[in-house]
Design a protein around this motif. Structure first.
Motif, short mmCIF file in Angstrom:
data_model
loop_
_atom_site.label_atom_id
_atom_site.label_comp_id
_atom_site.label_asym_id
_atom_site.label_seq_id
_atom_site.Cartn_x
_atom_site.Cartn_y
_atom_site.Cartn_z
N GLU A 11 0.82 -1.21 0.00
CA GLU A 11 0.00 0.00 0.00
C GLU A 11 0.86 1.26 0.00
N VAL A 12 1.90 1.27 0.81
CA VAL A 12 2.78 2.45 0.89
C VAL A 12 3.51 2.66 -0.43
N ILE A 13 3.89 1.58 -1.07
CA ILE A 13 4.58 1.69 -2.37
C ILE A 13 3.62 2.23 -3.42
N VAL A 14 2.45 1.64 -3.52
CA VAL A 14 1.47 2.07 -4.52
C VAL A 14 1.09 3.53 -4.32
N LYS A 15 0.95 3.94 -3.08
CA LYS A 15 0.58 5.32 -2.77
C LYS A 15 1.67 6.32 -3.16
N ASN A 16 2.93 5.93 -3.04
CA ASN A 16 4.04 6.87 -3.21
C ASN A 16 4.83 6.74 -4.51
N LEU A 17 4.70 5.64 -5.20
CA LEU A 17 5.47 5.41 -6.42
C LEU A 17 4.98 6.35 -7.53
N PRO A 18 5.89 7.06 -8.19
CA PRO A 18 5.47 7.96 -9.27
C PRO A 18 4.74 7.20 -10.39
N GLU A 19 3.88 7.91 -11.08
CA GLU A 19 3.10 7.32 -12.16
C GLU A 19 4.02 6.82 -13.28
N GLY A 20 3.66 5.70 -13.85
CA GLY A 20 4.41 5.14 -14.97
C GLY A 20 4.97 3.77 -14.70
N PHE A 21 5.19 3.45 -13.43
CA PHE A 21 5.64 2.10 -13.08
C PHE A 21 4.43 1.18 -13.12
N GLU A 22 4.66 -0.07 -13.41
CA GLU A 22 3.58 -1.05 -13.52
C GLU A 22 3.82 -2.19 -12.53
N GLU A 23 2.79 -2.52 -11.78
CA GLU A 23 2.89 -3.62 -10.82
C GLU A 23 2.68 -4.94 -11.54
N ARG A 24 3.51 -5.92 -11.20
CA ARG A 24 3.37 -7.26 -11.79
C ARG A 24 4.24 -8.25 -11.01
N ILE A 25 4.11 -9.49 -11.35
CA ILE A 25 5.02 -10.50 -10.79
C ILE A 25 6.31 -10.40 -11.60
N SER A 26 7.40 -10.25 -10.89
CA SER A 26 8.70 -10.08 -11.51
C SER A 26 9.71 -10.91 -10.71
N TYR A 27 10.31 -11.87 -11.38
CA TYR A 27 11.28 -12.76 -10.74
C TYR A 27 10.67 -13.50 -9.55
N GLY A 28 9.41 -13.86 -9.66
CA GLY A 28 8.74 -14.63 -8.62
C GLY A 28 8.41 -13.81 -7.38
N MET A 29 8.47 -12.48 -7.51
CA MET A 29 8.18 -11.57 -6.40
C MET A 29 7.18 -10.53 -6.89
N LEU A 30 6.62 -9.80 -5.95
CA LEU A 30 5.78 -8.67 -6.32
C LEU A 30 6.71 -7.55 -6.76
N GLY A 31 6.50 -7.04 -7.96
CA GLY A 31 7.43 -6.05 -8.48
C GLY A 31 6.77 -4.90 -9.20
N TRP A 32 7.57 -3.86 -9.40
CA TRP A 32 7.17 -2.71 -10.18
C TRP A 32 8.25 -2.49 -11.22
N PRO A 47 8.71 -7.95 11.04
CA PRO A 47 7.80 -7.05 10.33
C PRO A 47 7.65 -5.68 11.00
N ASP A 48 7.76 -5.63 12.33
CA ASP A 48 7.63 -4.32 13.00
C ASP A 48 8.86 -3.43 12.82
N ALA A 49 9.89 -3.95 12.17
CA ALA A 49 11.10 -3.17 11.91
C ALA A 49 11.02 -2.37 10.61
N ILE A 50 9.96 -2.55 9.85
CA ILE A 50 9.84 -1.89 8.56
C ILE A 50 9.45 -0.42 8.77
N PRO A 51 10.29 0.51 8.31
CA PRO A 51 9.95 1.94 8.42
C PRO A 51 9.12 2.35 7.20
N TYR A 52 7.82 2.12 7.29
CA TYR A 52 6.94 2.30 6.13
C TYR A 52 7.02 3.71 5.55
N GLU A 53 7.03 4.72 6.41
CA GLU A 53 7.08 6.09 5.92
C GLU A 53 8.37 6.33 5.12
N LEU A 54 9.47 5.82 5.62
CA LEU A 54 10.75 5.97 4.93
C LEU A 54 10.74 5.23 3.60
#
Length: 151
Positions: free
Chosen positions: A28-49, A121-128
């Protein structure tokens, strides 16, 4: 650990229960903040943009049939990973991230060239992470990629 999922939603649905909340929040944080033009998809067996061929026709130099990768997140065996090619390709961005991480996290940074690992998981600095992904547009990533490729 690569997933056999074929869509981003399938990838998210197949996560272990103890990782779903953190991975959903990270997505959610990535989708909200990633500039327009990147496309979400499965990439190398991971969630990728990626930068799709419609924006960068040459694709990825290692396999031009693939779009240009930029960012992946994955639930690995012992950690959640953020793979951000921008911090690998741009020393100023790398330095910014390392400095900001030390200011905003009580945890020690566990990082490879483009991989940021979070054992808890609680170590992830989502805002950063949101700020990090907002710092490079597709056009800037293409320029950085091409500059580094020609070296």
């Amino acid at each position: 650990m690569q997933s056999s999922a074929t869509t981003p939603n399938e990838y998210m649905e197949n996560l272990p229960e103890d990782r779903k909340e953190a991975m959903n929040r990270l997505r959610e944080v990535i989708v909200k903040n990633l500039p327009e033009g990147f496309e979400e998809r499965i990439s190398y067996g991971m969630l990728g943009w990626v930068i799709p061929h419609s924006l960068y026709a040459p694709g990825y130099h290692c396999d031009p049939k693939l779009p240009l990768p930029f960012l992946n997140i994955a639930s690995q065996k012992n950690f959640i990973a953020v793979y951000h090619m921008g911090i690998y390709g741009d020393k100023k961005l790398y330095d910014w991230f390392v400095e900001e991480f030390s200011k905003r996290s009580k945890y020690k940074l566990d990082m490879g060239k483009s991989c940021i690992r979070f054992k808890k998981p609680d170590a992830i600095p989502y805002e950063l992470i949101g700020e990090l992904v907002s710092k490079i547009t597709p056009e800037q990533w293409i320029q950085c990629y091409e500059t580094n490729l020609k070296r």
